[in-house]
Enzyme design. Structure first.
Site, PDB file in Angstrom:
ATOM      1  NE  ARG A  35      -7.039 -13.405   5.267  1.00  0.00           N
ATOM      2  CZ  ARG A  35      -7.469 -12.146   5.143  1.00  0.00           C
ATOM      3  NH1 ARG A  35      -7.239 -11.472   4.027  1.00  0.00           N
ATOM      4  NH2 ARG A  35      -8.129 -11.572   6.118  1.00  0.00           N
ATOM      5  CB  THR A  71      -6.962  -5.943   9.823  1.00  0.00           C
ATOM      6  OG1 THR A  71      -7.434  -7.055   9.072  1.00  0.00           O
ATOM      7  CG2 THR A  71      -7.289  -4.652   9.089  1.00  0.00           C
ATOM      8  CD  GLU A 123      -9.151  -8.867  -3.374  1.00  0.00           C
ATOM      9  OE1 GLU A 123      -9.890  -8.424  -2.481  1.00  0.00           O
ATOM     10  OE2 GLU A 123      -8.024  -9.368  -3.126  1.00  0.00           O
ATOM     11  NE  ARG A 150      -2.268  -5.989   7.073  1.00  0.00           N
ATOM     12  CZ  ARG A 150      -3.355  -6.639   6.695  1.00  0.00           C
ATOM     13  NH1 ARG A 150      -3.805  -7.656   7.412  1.00  0.00           N
ATOM     14  NH2 ARG A 150      -4.005  -6.282   5.610  1.00  0.00           N
ATOM     15  CG  HIS A 210      -5.621  -6.160   0.025  1.00  0.00           C
ATOM     16  ND1 HIS A 210      -6.769  -6.214   0.775  1.00  0.00           N
ATOM     17  CD2 HIS A 210      -5.841  -6.952  -1.074  1.00  0.00           C
ATOM     18  CE1 HIS A 210      -7.647  -6.997   0.154  1.00  0.00           C
ATOM     19  NE2 HIS A 210      -7.109  -7.452  -0.965  1.00  0.00           N
ATOM     20  CE1 TYR A 258      -9.511  -2.783   0.560  1.00  0.00           C
ATOM     21  CE2 TYR A 258      -8.634  -0.822  -0.492  1.00  0.00           C
ATOM     22  CZ  TYR A 258      -8.446  -1.992   0.227  1.00  0.00           C
ATOM     23  OH  TYR A 258      -7.174  -2.361   0.609  1.00  0.00           O
ATOM     24  CG  PHE A 284     -13.125   1.765   7.615  1.00  0.00           C
ATOM     25  CD1 PHE A 284     -12.700   1.234   6.402  1.00  0.00           C
ATOM     26  CD2 PHE A 284     -13.744   0.926   8.526  1.00  0.00           C
ATOM     27  CE1 PHE A 284     -12.890  -0.111   6.103  1.00  0.00           C
ATOM     28  CE2 PHE A 284     -13.934  -0.430   8.230  1.00  0.00           C
ATOM     29  CZ  PHE A 284     -13.505  -0.937   7.013  1.00  0.00           C
ATOM     30  CE  LYS A 307      -3.907  -2.233   2.312  1.00  0.00           C
ATOM     31  NZ  LYS A 307      -4.934  -2.100   3.363  1.00  0.00           N
ATOM     32  CG  ASN A 361      -3.628  -2.481   6.793  1.00  0.00           C
ATOM     33  OD1 ASN A 361      -3.503  -2.011   5.664  1.00  0.00           O
ATOM     34  ND2 ASN A 361      -4.600  -3.305   7.118  1.00  0.00           N
TER      35      ASN A 361
END
Ligand code: CMP
Length: 139
Positions: free
Chosen positions: A85, A91, A126, A102, A115, A49, A57, A9, A112
């Site tokens: 993951r 998260t 995705e 993270r 993704h 998203y 948010f 990100k 964070n």
């Protein structure tokens, strides 16, 4: 073999963390089969998203995801979705285990660092949102 979709990100790109994050990904035995830098438009971020559009948010998340370039990638490996993951961690970085991406690089629950897709159907959607089949190599 399974594929998953990854974003490094804008916070992590700005901080110069692409290299160490890719090193963690490769170190975990996940293979990069497609990747490119991308500066998301508002429309792209809102579409990506869309499942979160009713969340409080959402507007901030779209603003953050369009705040600078990110690195979008397709990762491949046995059980790639669950393994990526696990490597990312929770998260919220306050809840992330030691040794996760993270824990090392996320600032807060929004910014964070990374993704990753949460399930096979999401991964397919995705990946297709950002890559054509011809842009993904087999290794
Ligand atoms: P990601 O795994 O990309 O999926 C949705 C994103 O929304 C998440 O990472 C965070 O960047 C953001 N997010 C999730 N929960 C919150 C929250 N409670 N407050 C702010 N941002 C959040």
């Amino acid at each position: 073999m399974e594929r998953t979709f990854s974003i490094i990100k804008p916070d992590a790109v700005r901080a110069g963390h692409i290299g160490p994050i890719l090193e963690m990904i490769e170190g975990a035995g996940l293979q990069l089969v497609a990747t490119r830098m991308l500066h998301m438009t508002q429309g792209e971020a809102e579409g990506f998203y869309a499942v979160h559009r009713e969340r409080p948010f959402f507007a901030d998340l779209v603003k953050f995801m369009t705040s600078g370039p990110c690195l979008v990638s397709v990762l491949e490996g046995d059980d790639a979705i669950a393994r990526y993951r696990a490597l990312m961690g929770a998260t919220n970085p306050d809840e992330a285990d030691a040794g996760t991406i993270r824990k090392r690089f996320a600032s807060n629950i929004e910014q964070n660092a990374v993704h990753g897709s949460d399930a096979p159907e999401t991964a397919r959607e995705e990946i297709a949102y950002f890559f054509r089949a011809t842009e993904i190599v087999s290794r």
